[in-house]
Design an enzyme around this catalytic site. Structure first.
Site, PDB file in Angstrom:
ATOM      1  N   TYR A 107       0.821  -1.213   0.000  1.00  0.00           N
ATOM      2  CA  TYR A 107       0.000   0.000   0.000  1.00  0.00           C
ATOM      3  C   TYR A 107       0.855   1.262   0.000  1.00  0.00           C
ATOM      4  CZ  TYR A 107      -4.679  -1.977   0.610  1.00  0.00           C
ATOM      5  OH  TYR A 107      -5.876  -2.617   0.418  1.00  0.00           O
ATOM      6  N   ASP A 159      -2.633 -17.971   0.119  1.00  0.00           N
ATOM      7  CA  ASP A 159      -3.604 -18.548  -0.824  1.00  0.00           C
ATOM      8  C   ASP A 159      -4.335 -19.728  -0.188  1.00  0.00           C
ATOM      9  OD1 ASP A 159      -1.185 -19.927  -0.856  1.00  0.00           O
ATOM     10  OD2 ASP A 159      -1.299 -20.484  -2.967  1.00  0.00           O
ATOM     11  N   LYS A 167       3.239 -15.242   1.975  1.00  0.00           N
ATOM     12  CA  LYS A 167       3.640 -16.039   0.812  1.00  0.00           C
ATOM     13  C   LYS A 167       5.151 -16.217   0.865  1.00  0.00           C
ATOM     14  CE  LYS A 167       1.815 -17.090  -2.712  1.00  0.00           C
ATOM     15  NZ  LYS A 167       1.466 -18.484  -3.158  1.00  0.00           N
ATOM     16  N   ASP A 196      -6.431  -7.193   3.462  1.00  0.00           N
ATOM     17  CA  ASP A 196      -7.540  -6.548   2.745  1.00  0.00           C
ATOM     18  C   ASP A 196      -8.413  -7.614   2.085  1.00  0.00           C
ATOM     19  OD1 ASP A 196      -9.002  -4.382   1.580  1.00  0.00           O
ATOM     20  OD2 ASP A 196      -7.968  -4.787  -0.306  1.00  0.00           O
TER      21      ASP A 196
HETATM   22  C1  IPM Z   1     -10.526  -1.546   3.343  1.00  0.00           C
HETATM   23  C2  IPM Z   1     -10.750  -0.863   2.018  1.00  0.00           C
HETATM   24  C3  IPM Z   1      -9.607   0.104   1.784  1.00  0.00           C
HETATM   25  C4  IPM Z   1      -8.329  -0.690   1.667  1.00  0.00           C
HETATM   26  C5  IPM Z   1      -9.797   1.053   0.598  1.00  0.00           C
HETATM   27  C6  IPM Z   1     -11.096   1.836   0.697  1.00  0.00           C
HETATM   28  C7  IPM Z   1      -8.636   1.981   0.448  1.00  0.00           C
HETATM   29  O1  IPM Z   1     -10.884  -1.808   1.004  1.00  0.00           O
HETATM   30  O2  IPM Z   1     -10.419  -0.848   4.363  1.00  0.00           O
HETATM   31  O3  IPM Z   1     -10.484  -2.785   3.361  1.00  0.00           O
HETATM   32  O4  IPM Z   1      -7.995  -1.192   0.583  1.00  0.00           O
HETATM   33  O5  IPM Z   1      -7.644  -0.840   2.666  1.00  0.00           O
HETATM   34 MG    MG Z   2     -10.925  -3.810   1.676  1.00  0.00          MG
END
Ligand code: IPM
Ligand code: MG
Length: 366
Positions: free
Chosen positions: A140, A224, A191, A248
């Site tokens: 990220y 996975d 992974k 996520d």
């Molecule tokens: C989450 C969301 C966010 C992320 C987005 C909205 C940036 O999907 O909080 O899971 O990817 O972290």
């Molecule tokens: Mg999310």
């Protein structure tokens, strides 16, 4: 006095936040919960009003607050904005600037909803897992993150997955500590078969486990395989600790096990420094633009996020349990928003669902 910042954001964010504010009001009136409220713009709505989806003013307010209650960000009208201005930047900047590295995502299947899951009821009934997602590192935020044009004219985009020892160790500690308060088992997902960050992740988690938490049961699982196990036999898990991107994905998957992503709250926490801990609470569903403004949104995830706030930021465990029980009660009584509707149940909108929860709170606390 608890200083709370509300950032309703986009889509159904303002609606579920209004519902949550009513619950806050109830705690103020009935449970001696003293608080002050501020509001901050975030996401696409902030972009419309200020030209930025992550206004400095909101970030500053958030840093000062004892807790942030966050709605949702994003919507199709902002899809074509340049990457750096997208509504999601607002949320990502809050996470990064407040150093909210620990994201707690409980996936709990309410008994009344075990038939609402797309999985067989026996697979999900009684499900209670906690995903601990690393939230300020990994792909990220890793640099470089860029798109360049190659000599032959085609484009090349790069995201970078980065983790340091200390980033992994601190999220591992959070997972082990929380596991001790529940089923005492941690599964660490990465992974390590293809990623060097995965190899480091496994090494560091093992070391923290051996040196500080040998009493907790630890298993390593490839991410996975973890995704597959979550739909095969999710109840094998207690706490799952994983990186930002896998977290996520796996948390959306876990959410669906419980019947609806509209049910799940989350807490994003920073380190405790001199007794103070930055914290943001948010429903894990997004802005749901298709139903925004129609009064149909399920407010439960946002309301349960406030329950997490009571528990983690304000140490009011009893009040948190009361709210969780109230939600359980209205579900048992057959109240359903559209996303969790089942035959024979009573379909209601955001306001009526919130009314029912407030009534249940009054009854349960009488
Ligand atoms: C989450 C969301 C966010 C992320 C987005 C909205 C940036 O999907 O909080 O899971 O990817 O972290
Ligand atoms: Mg999310």
């Amino acid at each position: 006095m608890h200083n709370i910042l509300l950032t309703p954001g986009d889509g159904i964010g303002p609606e579920v936040m209004d519902a949550t504010q009513r619950v806050l009001g109830w705690y103020g009136q009935n449970r001696n919960f003293g608080y002050t409220l501020e509001e901050g713009l975030i996401g696409g709505t902030a972009f419309e009003k200020t030209g930025r989806s992550d206004p400095d003013d909101t970030i500053e307010k958030a840093k000062k607050a004892d807790a942030v209650l966050f709605g949702a960000v994003g919507g199709p009208q902002w899809d074509s904005l340049p990457f750096a201005q997208k509504p999601e930047r607002g949320l990502l900047r809050l996470r990064k600037d407040l150093e909210l590295f620990a994201n707690l995502r409980p996936a709990l299947c309410f008994d009344a909803l075990k038939d609402a899951s797309s999985l067989k009821p026996e697979i999900v009934s009684g499900l209670d897992i906690l995903i601990v997602r690393e939230l300020t590192g990994g792909v990220y935020f890793g640099e470089p993150k860029e798109t360049t044009t190659l000599p032959d004219g085609q484009k090349r985009a790069v995201d970078t997955q980065v983790y340091t020892t200390s980033e992994i160790a601190r999220i591992a500690r959070v997972a082990f500590e929380l596991a001790r308060l529940r089923g005492n088992r941690v599964a660490s997902a990465e992974k390590s078969n293809v990623m060097v960050t995965g190899v480091l992740w496994r090494e560091v988690v093992s070391k923290v486990h051996k040196e500080e938490f040998p009493d907790v049961q630890l298993a390593h699982v490839l991410a996975d395989n973890c995704a597959m196990q979550l739909v095969r036999n999710p109840k094998q898990y207690d706490v799952i600790v994983t990186d930002n991107l896998f977290g996520d994905v796996l948390s959306d998957e876990a959410a669906q096990l419980t019947g609806s992503i509209g049910m799940l709250p989350s807490a994003s926490l920073g380190a405790k420094i001199n007794g103070k801990q930055a914290a943001l609470y948010e429903p894990i569903h997004g802005s749901a633009p298709d139903i925004a403004g129609k009064g149909l949104a399920n407010p439960i995830a946002s309301i349960l996020s406030f329950a997490m706030c009571l528990r983690y930021s304000f140490g009011r465990v009893e009040d948190a349990v009361l709210l969780e029980k109230a939600v359980e009660r209205v579900l048992a009584d057959g109240y359903r928003t559209g996303d969790i509707m089942q035959p024979g149940m009573n379909q209601v909108g955001t306001t009526a669902m919130t009314d029912a929860i407030l009534k249940a709170l009054a009854k349960l606390s009488a």
